[in-house]
Scaffold this motif. Structure first.
Motif, short mmCIF file in Angstrom:
data_model
loop_
_atom_site.label_atom_id
_atom_site.label_comp_id
_atom_site.label_asym_id
_atom_site.label_seq_id
_atom_site.Cartn_x
_atom_site.Cartn_y
_atom_site.Cartn_z
N GLN A 117 -1.09 -2.14 1.54
CA GLN A 117 -1.09 -3.50 0.99
C GLN A 117 -2.42 -4.19 1.21
N ARG A 118 -3.06 -3.90 2.35
CA ARG A 118 -4.33 -4.57 2.61
C ARG A 118 -5.36 -4.14 1.57
N LEU A 119 -5.25 -2.89 1.16
CA LEU A 119 -6.20 -2.32 0.20
C LEU A 119 -5.92 -2.78 -1.23
N PHE A 120 -4.65 -2.78 -1.60
CA PHE A 120 -4.31 -2.99 -3.02
C PHE A 120 -3.52 -4.26 -3.30
N GLY A 121 -3.08 -4.98 -2.30
CA GLY A 121 -2.36 -6.23 -2.54
C GLY A 121 -0.86 -6.11 -2.32
N GLU A 122 -0.15 -7.13 -2.77
CA GLU A 122 1.30 -7.19 -2.64
C GLU A 122 1.94 -6.10 -3.51
N PRO A 123 3.20 -5.75 -3.21
CA PRO A 123 3.85 -4.67 -3.98
C PRO A 123 3.72 -4.83 -5.49
N ARG A 124 3.98 -6.03 -6.01
CA ARG A 124 3.94 -6.20 -7.46
C ARG A 124 2.53 -5.94 -8.01
N GLU A 125 1.55 -6.38 -7.23
CA GLU A 125 0.17 -6.19 -7.65
C GLU A 125 -0.19 -4.70 -7.65
N ILE A 126 0.27 -3.99 -6.63
CA ILE A 126 0.00 -2.55 -6.57
C ILE A 126 0.66 -1.85 -7.76
N ALA A 127 1.90 -2.21 -8.04
CA ALA A 127 2.61 -1.58 -9.16
C ALA A 127 1.86 -1.84 -10.46
N ARG A 128 1.37 -3.08 -10.65
CA ARG A 128 0.61 -3.40 -11.87
C ARG A 128 -0.65 -2.57 -11.95
#
Ligand SMILES: [Mg+2]
Length: 388
Positions: A117-128
């Motif tokens: 999450q620190r690298l790519f953001g919140e779950p929804r953001e990572i999924a996007r």
């Protein structure tokens, strides 16, 4: 700390690849699978575009039924080599997010994103980001489900297809599953589903509330497993490496056959296709299985496990043919025949059945050459003597 698991599943993958390679198919009902032969074909559909699904066509349906529902459909034979190639690119993209990736079929994978999450953001953001990466690099859409375990992620990815994105917040897994039919749980086949129905356990929620001891009495260990899963307990890890359990090909005869020569020829063709898929995925199989369906639909499977894993047509064919010759009840005609390889491993190169190393290298070279020519000119371009 709850885990963060994603399940990424491409949307009607085979059909989508066909549209990608031939844009004139866009918006049309594309059906990949056996030749419908004007409604007389007897094989099955392996994938259907959403446009075709509107007509009620779906995978595993007899192609004759698909043709009756959607005669204007674009029926295509399928190109496994091309699908495997794109599959490899998808997996490369996913590996850019985490090395913790478990591919479970040609177009599906689990990703363990815990700690990303620190690298790519919140779950929804990572999924996007995952969806966007696939879309922008391959012009294909994927559906993503996320949750604290594989079970929840897998069910979530299926909910808003195509181009779906469903996240199950940690702590809400049980409620998320409760209203789904029990058949959505892994391991619940038609028989178990019937039994659960008889017991009044149609939803996962009902199953979760049921007495686990009684489930165990009825289903044995499977009962305990089902009760845990219904309660959203799934500690199964995302295991790296290729997890496809088997690779197989089948052929349904246009007319039931009792001709040994026909069947031997078909076994060679199927063995070559299985061998080509194994090589395309870089895996080898230790168990070779023959499937026989008689004209009255009675179906038998016969398997043989080898000392060492194989990926070449000659060895696969030799075993399939031996199993056939040994088990065929010659007075009965055959409707369907299939060959598959399972017990797969990422092929270290060991010597197989025919352990003359020179001969083996020759076989492998021949198989590779055949793959290349077929990739370029289509399946019918090369036939071995036995197939003629
Ligand atoms: Mg899919």
């Amino acid at each position: 700390m709850p885990r963060l698991i994603a399940h990424v599943d491409m949307d009607c993958f085979f059909a989508a690849v066909e549209v990608l390679d031939d844009p004139s198919l866009r918006g049309r009902p594309v059906i990949v699978g056996a030749d419908p032969q004007g409604g007389k074909g007897r094989g099955v559909v392996s994938a259907a575009s959403y446009e075709a699904r509107k007509f009620g066509v779906h995978s595993a349906m007899p192609v004759s039924r698909a043709f009756a529902l959607c005669p204007q459909g674009v029926f295509l034979p399928g190109r496994m080599g091309r699908y495997s190639e794109i599959s490899g690119k998808i997996m490369e993209i996913l590996k850019g997010f985490t090395p913790q990736i478990e591919q479970i079929s040609v177009d599906e994978a689990f990703l363990d994103l815990s700690g990303c999450q620190r690298l790519f953001g919140e779950p929804r953001e990572i999924a996007r980001k995952i969806k966007t990466a696939i879309k922008s690099r391959l012009s294909l859409t994927a559906s993503v489900g996320m949750g604290s375990n594989k079970l929840v992620a897998k069910i979530a990815s299926d909910l808003q297809k195509p181009d779906g994105l469903v996240i199950v917040p940690s702590g809400e897994e049980k409620e998320f599953l409760a209203l789904m039919p029990s058949g959505k749980l892994w391991g619940v086949g038609p028989k178990t589903a019937d039994r659960l129905k008889q017991m009044g356990l149609e939803t996962i929620g009902q199953l979760a509330e049921y007495d686990p001891k009684r489930l165990e009495t009825v289903f044995g260990k499977m009962g305990t497993y089902l009760h845990e899963r219904a309660n959203a307990i799934d500690n199964d890890a995302v295991s790296q490496g290729y997890q496809v359990k088997s690779m197989g090909r089948e052929h349904t005869y246009d007319e039931d056959t009792g001709s040994k020569e026909d069947i031997h020829r078909m076994l060679l063709t199927l063995s070559e296709q299985v061998a080509a898929s194994l090589r395309a995925e870089g895996v080898k199989g230790r168990t070779i299985t023959l499937k026989l369906r008689y004209q009255d639909f009675e179906t038998h499977t016969y398997g043989r496990t080898l000392e060492t894993a194989v990926d070449n047509a000659i060895e696969i064919n030799a075993i399939a043919r031996m199993l056939f010759d040994k088990n065929w009840q010659t007075f009965r005609k055959i409707r369907l025949i299939g060959v598959s390889a399972s017990n797969l491993n990422q092929g270290e190169d060991q010597l197989g059945l025919f352990d003359d190393p020179k001969k083996k290298i020759k076989n492998e070279k021949l198989d590779k050459a055949v793959d290349e020519i077929r990739e370029r000119y289509g399946r019918k371009a090369v036939k071995r003597a036995g197939e003629m």
